[in-house]
Design an enzyme around this catalytic site. Structure first.
Site, PDB file in Angstrom:
ATOM      1  N   GLN A   5      36.258 -62.310   0.199  1.00  0.00           N
ATOM      2  CA  GLN A   5      37.187 -62.813  -0.805  1.00  0.00           C
ATOM      3  C   GLN A   5      38.350 -63.445  -0.033  1.00  0.00           C
ATOM      4  OE1 GLN A   5      36.336 -62.160  -4.327  1.00  0.00           O
ATOM      5  NE2 GLN A   5      34.415 -61.697  -3.275  1.00  0.00           N
ATOM      6  N   ALA A   7      40.403 -59.142 -12.627  1.00  0.00           N
ATOM      7  CA  ALA A   7      39.407 -59.397 -11.582  1.00  0.00           C
ATOM      8  C   ALA A   7      39.650 -60.742 -10.887  1.00  0.00           C
ATOM      9  CB  ALA A   7      38.014 -59.342 -12.185  1.00  0.00           C
ATOM     10  N   HIS A   8      38.830 -61.029  -9.896  1.00  0.00           N
ATOM     11  CA  HIS A   8      39.006 -62.242  -9.085  1.00  0.00           C
ATOM     12  C   HIS A   8      38.859 -63.520  -9.903  1.00  0.00           C
ATOM     13  CE1 HIS A   8      34.557 -61.639  -7.573  1.00  0.00           C
ATOM     14  NE2 HIS A   8      34.672 -61.444  -8.856  1.00  0.00           N
ATOM     15  N   ASN A   9      39.733 -64.482  -9.584  1.00  0.00           N
ATOM     16  CA  ASN A   9      39.688 -65.812 -10.176  1.00  0.00           C
ATOM     17  C   ASN A   9      40.014 -65.855 -11.664  1.00  0.00           C
ATOM     18  OD1 ASN A   9      37.500 -66.074  -7.712  1.00  0.00           O
ATOM     19  ND2 ASN A   9      38.686 -67.932  -8.037  1.00  0.00           N
TER      20      ASN A   9
END
Lengths: 350, 350, 350
Positions: C200, C241-243
């Site tokens: 990541q 969460a991511h993005n």
């Protein structure tokens, strides 16, 4: 650092379609990437961007069909997502400065044993008899209680707290703020309505290649061990209660919780915010949908469940679909009742 | 340290069945215990292991009937779980080295007052006017804001953060990573769609004999106090919002949440991942099932609810059972409609 | 510090009804306030207390009608809640000692840059190239990874962990224990059932005037940025969460979670414990009820949804209401079947 399409294809064992000399120096998402960036396409939802991306280079699956012309140079591989991950890993290894040494101030008890190439960040605490393997990285503000053992190549991010006597395997990553080894929630009800604490004298064992997200909690066993088996991946804010076992390569998404003494098999997938009651078994390969509430054992391997309480996936979905029509069904029952009443009345009056 | 069956029976006021000289030196779960270990049986689910356990000594309930011969020596008591907890407590007291003294470096403001037999771990922070009672144990990396008061015999585990002006009672345990006294979630909507923060100037009061799990959050009151009353037990990752009151001996399982200004009575049991809206009352002795969503006050004491939104337990379970048959019910309604239509048509054609 | 009703009316631009010389020195809730305290009434649920409060001074809405005599002196304003918030803010500014300076021990890398009027608490860690703007307050036990940038007037509470390369805006508040920038949950499944980590390499960007509660987790993007836009308010124990993108002035209540790559619009309200799946869009002004499970995009602005899976609010409520009657509906279907069978039988026998 710049790489050509040909160089990258060599690293990931792919086949170039387009300009083998196309140059890239950084990564970008297919929908946002600019010239000079490398991207990938794995999720078919994003296919439209393949035909419009400004990325200079895109990694795609061997099986990907092209419905329109593509400007970017392509590299085809068996598994685009996995190949892209490989490149990111190599990039991260190159970019990350090797962390080693001991920052001051830190608290390292005299009985602690520390391996080679270890990093210990400032304000970290190593209790009595703590053992760190080789190449272990302890970020700042970490607490390791007495007798904690952490094996080779493991990374403990800032502010993690690991209580006494817990054991962490090799190549484990634990993210910031997570607590390992807090007391299980065990209280014996007393006649006067109060509760008497049941001491929790077990520990937590985290096996190799496990990753645990941020601010999760893994309670120690009452007796014996709470066990997270090799290769399991746990997301943020997860609760694992005392004496639980999580199987090999089982994946648990964020905010899910597992109650005491439940045994989860291998290769299970548990969705976000799902809950599992205590003292049950979950068979290998089970798929538990997000927000499900699993109230009894899942005995058949590879079954999927959803809902709260959770039931077999397809039939639960069918019931959910009909439940949307309930006001209409109620109306139809009323109409039927009137018609039947009318038929009965007419019969009597005949 | 070894004990005979007779010695243990004396400690827990039990009656030996078998060899009073049977020796044990550690604890084991009944399904895993080995020779030389002491175990117990309380949950009938585990009865089968009583006849196969390798434990040398097993504590059982007075009422336990034996359906097969047992190899282990038995000790009968009124409440096997409670007796076992007593033994674990004594073991833990003996095994745990007395923690006292102040580890360096720590930050203790000049105005802080510290009682007798206190332990303050490295990297812990005591703000202005902090008061610690006698026998308080502050583990490493703890933050205690200005004017925090912690009473006798309380244990604060590593990485706990307690904001200014909060008060913690006697014999309290707070597990690692928990935050007490963070701002309540109060924002006044503005005409332009933005939000203006409402300062939270109250505090949190945690009364005596409370236990709070790891990585929980208890917000301070807007004005006045958020209160966790005597004997309450809160599990990991729980959210308690501003101005909430949690009653005496109330138990809240992991990942449950209580919204602002709700008053929870005494001896309430709240299951894991349950949610309770703001500004309501929950009567004494209520039982709220795991994953329930309680959207209005529970006024009758000792009622049980389940579901989201939550309803009375038995009727909710009955509705859930029928909801599994919805696709079948829909089909039967269709068939009825056809039959009735047919009956009506025939009537007309007569 | 004492204030008269007239002085307070001047600060909040209100109109005194009663004694302009009435003195107050602290704040109280209308149902608990004592003589000498200032209170307010905004929620009509609490109107009864207006006629019984012991507060010396109560702020009320211009539109508030009085149904009984009131003992307290009143101040009328357009928005009582907002005016009260203004007073609390001013009180807090006056009462809070200006925090500045650097407490020892702390760890500040040589390449870190620190603005004017900054506070850095003990045991805080500033990695390489960290930049703090003017008037930034870093409480004790905070971790700021390499290249973290924190802009003017931002407050970081104790024990917050911000991973490398994340950017925090101006006038942001992040509460204790929250983790910003931990790795997104990305793993590529391998043929043998194991998972390969997807590095990541993105970051988290938190824009201006955002507030984030305690023990929340905001994951860094795989590539690019996870973004919390200006004015958003996030409660405790939230998972982002991511993005993910969270829009301007969007409010997310405690224990809610948003899965990867989902874009949430502006002015959205998300209830406690709600979950939102990955890779979808939530339109501006959406209202997502507590405990909802949103499984597909919400495309119409200002729509409200509830349930898991979530559907349009009014129709979902209607279905929920009928679902309470399911046992009765089943019984009515059975009765209809018998009657229709009887009618059919009679027809044949005719």
């Amino acid at each position: 650092m710049q790489f050509t399409a040909a160089q990258i294809a060599m690293i990931i064992n792919g086949k170039v379609e387009g300009n083998p000399d196309a140059l890239v120096s950084s990564f970008g998402k297919i929908e946002e990437a600019q010239a000079g960036q490398l991207s990938f396409l794995a999720n078919p939802k994003y296919e439209e961007y393949l035909y419009r991306t400004k990325a200079s280079l895109v990694i795609i699956n061997d099986s990907q069909e092209l419905k329109e012309p593509v400007n970017a140079t392509l590299i085809r591989v068996a598994d685009a997502y996995s190949a892209f991950a490989t490149l990111l890993s190599k990039y991260q290894e190159m970019a990350t400065q090797k962390l080693t040494g001991i920052q001051e101030p830190s608290y390292i008890s005299k009985s602690a044993k520390v391996g080679q190439q270890v990093f210990i960040g400032a304000f970290s605490y190593l209790g009595e008899n703590v053992v760190l393997g080789n190449n272990v990285k302890i970020f700042p503000n970490v607490f390791l209680g007495d007798n904690v053992k952490i094996n080779d190549n493991t990374i403990i991010h800032p502010g993690v707290k690991i209580y006494h006597d817990c054991v962490i395997g090799k190549n484990v990553t634990i993210h910031a703020g997570t607590v390992v080894g807090s007391d299980g929630f065990g209280f014996a009800p007393q006649a006067d309505g109060s509760f008497k604490k049941v001491p929790q004298i077990g520990n937590v064992v985290v096996e190799d290649f496990v990753e645990i997200g941020a601010n999760a909690t893994i309670d120690r066993a009452t007796i014996g061990s709470t066990i997270i088996k090799s290769g399991a991946k746990l997301d943020n804010l997860i609760q694992v209660a005392h004496n639980v076992e999580v199987g090999n390569n089982t994946v648990i998404a964020a905010q899910a919780g597992v109650s005491g003494s439940t045994k989860i098999g291998n290769n299970v997938m548990i969705g976000g915010q799902a809950g599992i009651v205590g003292h049950i078994q979950i068979a290998d390969g089970s798929k538990i949908n997000a927000q499900s509430g699993v109230s009894k054992s899942i005995k058949t391997p590879n079954a999927a469940v959803t809902g709260s309480p959770a039931f077999e996936y397809t039939s639960a979905l069918r019931s959910q679909a009909v439940s949307r029509k309930l006001p209409d069904l109620e109306k139809r029952i009323k109409e039927l009742e009137q018609l039947v009443k009318q038929l009965l009345t007419e019969k009597i009056s005949e």
